[in-house]
Scaffold this active site. Structure first.
Site, PDB file in Angstrom:
ATOM      1  N   GLY A 250      11.106   3.027   1.128  1.00 39.11           N
ATOM      2  CA  GLY A 250       9.718   2.309   1.165  1.00 39.11           C
ATOM      3  C   GLY A 250       9.100   1.862   0.064  1.00 39.11           C
TER       4      GLY A 250
ATOM      5  CE  LYS B 121       0.062   3.580   9.010  1.00 34.18           C
ATOM      6  NZ  LYS B 121       0.947   3.997   9.993  1.00 34.18           N
TER       7      LYS B 121
ATOM      8  CG  PHE C 114       4.408   0.498  12.749  1.00 31.38           C
ATOM      9  CD1 PHE C 114       4.846   1.715  12.198  1.00 31.38           C
ATOM     10  CD2 PHE C 114       4.985  -0.634  12.825  1.00 31.38           C
ATOM     11  CE1 PHE C 114       6.037   1.730  11.657  1.00 31.38           C
ATOM     12  CE2 PHE C 114       6.342  -0.721  12.304  1.00 31.38           C
ATOM     13  CZ  PHE C 114       6.924   0.596  11.632  1.00 31.38           C
ATOM     14  CB  ILE C 115       1.388  -1.945   8.219  1.00 35.55           C
ATOM     15  CG1 ILE C 115       1.790  -0.694   7.191  1.00 35.55           C
ATOM     16  CG2 ILE C 115       0.058  -2.257   8.614  1.00 35.55           C
ATOM     17  CD1 ILE C 115       0.895  -0.878   5.907  1.00 35.55           C
TER      18      ILE C 115
ATOM     19  CD  GLU D 133       5.626   8.502   0.249  1.00 33.39           C
ATOM     20  OE1 GLU D 133       6.346   7.189   0.269  1.00 33.39           O
ATOM     21  OE2 GLU D 133       5.979   9.552   0.692  1.00 33.39           O
ATOM     22  CG  ASP D 134       6.338   3.574   1.498  1.00 36.20           C
ATOM     23  OD1 ASP D 134       6.071   4.897   1.410  1.00 36.20           O
ATOM     24  OD2 ASP D 134       7.266   3.162   2.298  1.00 36.20           O
TER      25      ASP D 134
ATOM     26  NE  ARG E  89      13.761  -0.485   4.264  1.00 41.14           N
ATOM     27  CZ  ARG E  89      13.168   0.747   4.474  1.00 41.14           C
ATOM     28  NH1 ARG E  89      11.911   0.901   4.059  1.00 41.14           N
ATOM     29  NH2 ARG E  89      13.558   1.494   5.245  1.00 41.14           N
TER      30      ARG E  89
ATOM     31  CG  ASP F  43       1.745   7.843   9.613  1.00 37.81           C
ATOM     32  OD1 ASP F  43       0.461   7.404  10.256  1.00 37.81           O
ATOM     33  OD2 ASP F  43       2.808   7.689  10.334  1.00 37.81           O
TER      34      ASP F  43
HETATM   35  P1  IMP Z   1       4.509  10.754   6.688  1.00 38.39           P
HETATM   36  O1  IMP Z   1       5.375  11.691   6.372  1.00 38.39           O
HETATM   37  O2  IMP Z   1       4.113  10.980   8.082  1.00 38.39           O
HETATM   38  O3  IMP Z   1       3.237  10.563   5.989  1.00 38.39           O
HETATM   39  O4  IMP Z   1       5.076   9.196   6.828  1.00 38.39           O
HETATM   40  C1  IMP Z   1       5.117   8.559   5.495  1.00 38.39           C
HETATM   41  C2  IMP Z   1       6.511   7.576   5.644  1.00 38.39           C
HETATM   42  O5  IMP Z   1       6.723   7.138   6.960  1.00 38.39           O
HETATM   43  C3  IMP Z   1       6.097   6.699   4.803  1.00 38.39           C
HETATM   44  O6  IMP Z   1       6.833   6.936   3.503  1.00 38.39           O
HETATM   45  C4  IMP Z   1       7.024   5.605   5.279  1.00 38.39           C
HETATM   46  O7  IMP Z   1       8.312   5.149   5.051  1.00 38.39           O
HETATM   47  C5  IMP Z   1       6.901   5.770   6.652  1.00 38.39           C
HETATM   48  N1  IMP Z   1       5.675   5.017   7.458  1.00 38.39           N
HETATM   49  C6  IMP Z   1       4.360   5.412   7.855  1.00 38.39           C
HETATM   50  N2  IMP Z   1       3.605   4.692   8.188  1.00 38.39           N
HETATM   51  C7  IMP Z   1       4.502   3.361   8.264  1.00 38.39           C
HETATM   52  C8  IMP Z   1       4.106   2.165   9.014  1.00 38.39           C
HETATM   53  O8  IMP Z   1       2.884   1.828   9.346  1.00 38.39           O
HETATM   54  N3  IMP Z   1       5.021   1.063   8.670  1.00 38.39           N
HETATM   55  C9  IMP Z   1       6.246   1.355   8.318  1.00 38.39           C
HETATM   56  N4  IMP Z   1       6.685   2.659   7.799  1.00 38.39           N
HETATM   57  C10 IMP Z   1       5.727   3.681   7.953  1.00 38.39           C
HETATM   58 MG    MG Z   2       8.096   6.272   2.105  1.00 39.19          MG
END
Ligand code: IMP
Ligand code: MG
Length: 176
Positions: free
Chosen positions: A46, A132, A153-154, A100-101, A166, A104
Site C-alpha cells: 500500500g 482511522k 473503507f477507502i 505507512e499508507d 491502487r 487501521d
Molecule cells: P492494520 O494492521 O489493521 O492497522 O491495517 C493496516 C493495513 O491494512 C494497511 O497498511 C492497509 O494495507 C490495510 N488497510 C487498512 N484500512 C484500509 C482501507 O480502508 N482500505 C484499504 N486497505 C486498508
Molecule cells: Mg499497508
C-alpha cells in the site's frame, strides 16, 4: 463514482489534499532529522505511492527501503499479519521512519515494532498518511499523521480493494 469488483466507491480525498498532507509530514520529519540520514521504510504494497511522493518532497539526506506485510482480506482487517519481505539490511544505530499508507486496527504496527525491537536502532518513528482513530486498538504512538479519517473503507493512492484501485491518484470511499 467508480466500480471495483462488486463494490462502488465515491470520491473522498483529492490529490491536492493528499499532496498537502504529505508536505506537512515532510516538513515535520525534516525538522526532526535535520542532522542525520534517516532510513524511510515503506510498508508494501500500500505505501509505494506515499513513499514515492514523500521522498520526492524530502530535500535532505535520506535512504529508502521497503518491507512487505499483509493482513487484509477484502474490506476488513484479519488479525494475523504476515511478513512477506523481511528486514534485509543493518539498521544498527540508524534512525528508522516507518512509512505507512494507512493505520487501521494497529496490528501491523505491533508486528513492525516487534520486528525492529531486535535491530538496535537509534530512533524508531512511525508516519502514516491515513489514520482511522475509531478503529485503532493499540497504544503505540504514531509520530506523524497525514489525514485522520472516519472508520470507512477507502481505496486509491496505493490502497486496494482485493487488488484493484491502487493506481487511482485520489482516494475514494465505499458507497453506503
Ligand atoms: P492494520 O494492521 O489493521 O492497522 O491495517 C493496516 C493495513 O491494512 C494497511 O497498511 C492497509 O494495507 C490495510 N488497510 C487498512 N484500512 C484500509 C482501507 O480502508 N482500505 C484499504 N486497505 C486498508
Ligand atoms: Mg499497508
Amino acid at each position: 463514482m467508480i466500480q471495483l469488483h462488486d463494490k462502488q466507491f465515491v470520491p473522498f480525498i483529492s490529490a491536492k489534499e493528499i499532496d498537502f498532507a504529505i508536505a506537512k509530514m515532510v516538513s515535520q520529519v525534516e525538522a526532526d532529522f535535520a542532522d542525520e540520514t534517516p532510513i524511510f521504510v515503506g510498508v508494501l504494497n500500500g505505501a509505494f505511492m506515499v513513499v514515492a511522493d514523500f521522498v520526492k518532497q524530502y530535500k535532505k539526506s535520506c535512504e529508502v527501503s521497503f518491507i512487505k506485510m499483509a493482513s487484509y482480506e477484502g474490506t476488513s482487517s484479519t488479525n494475523e499479519v504476515k511478513q512477506l519481505i523481511g528486514i534485509n539490511q543493518d539498521f544498527t544505530g540508524r534512525s528508522v521512519v516507518i512509512i505507512e499508507d494507512i493505520v487501521d486496527t494497529g496490528n501491523t504496527l505491533v508486528e513492525l515494532k516487534e520486528l525492529f525491537k531486535q535491530q538496535n536502532v537509534k530512533h524508531f518513528k512511525i508516519a502514516t498518511l491515513f489514520f482511522k482513530p475509531e478503529a485503532y486498538q493499540k497504544d503505540i504512538k504514531i509520530d506523524y499523521i497525514g489525514i485522520r479519517i472516519p472508520n470507512k473503507f477507502i481505496v486509491g493512492y496505493g490502497l486496494d480493494y482485493d487488488g484493484l484501485g491502487r493506481n487511482l491518484p485520489e482516494v475514494y470511499k465505499l458507497k453506503e
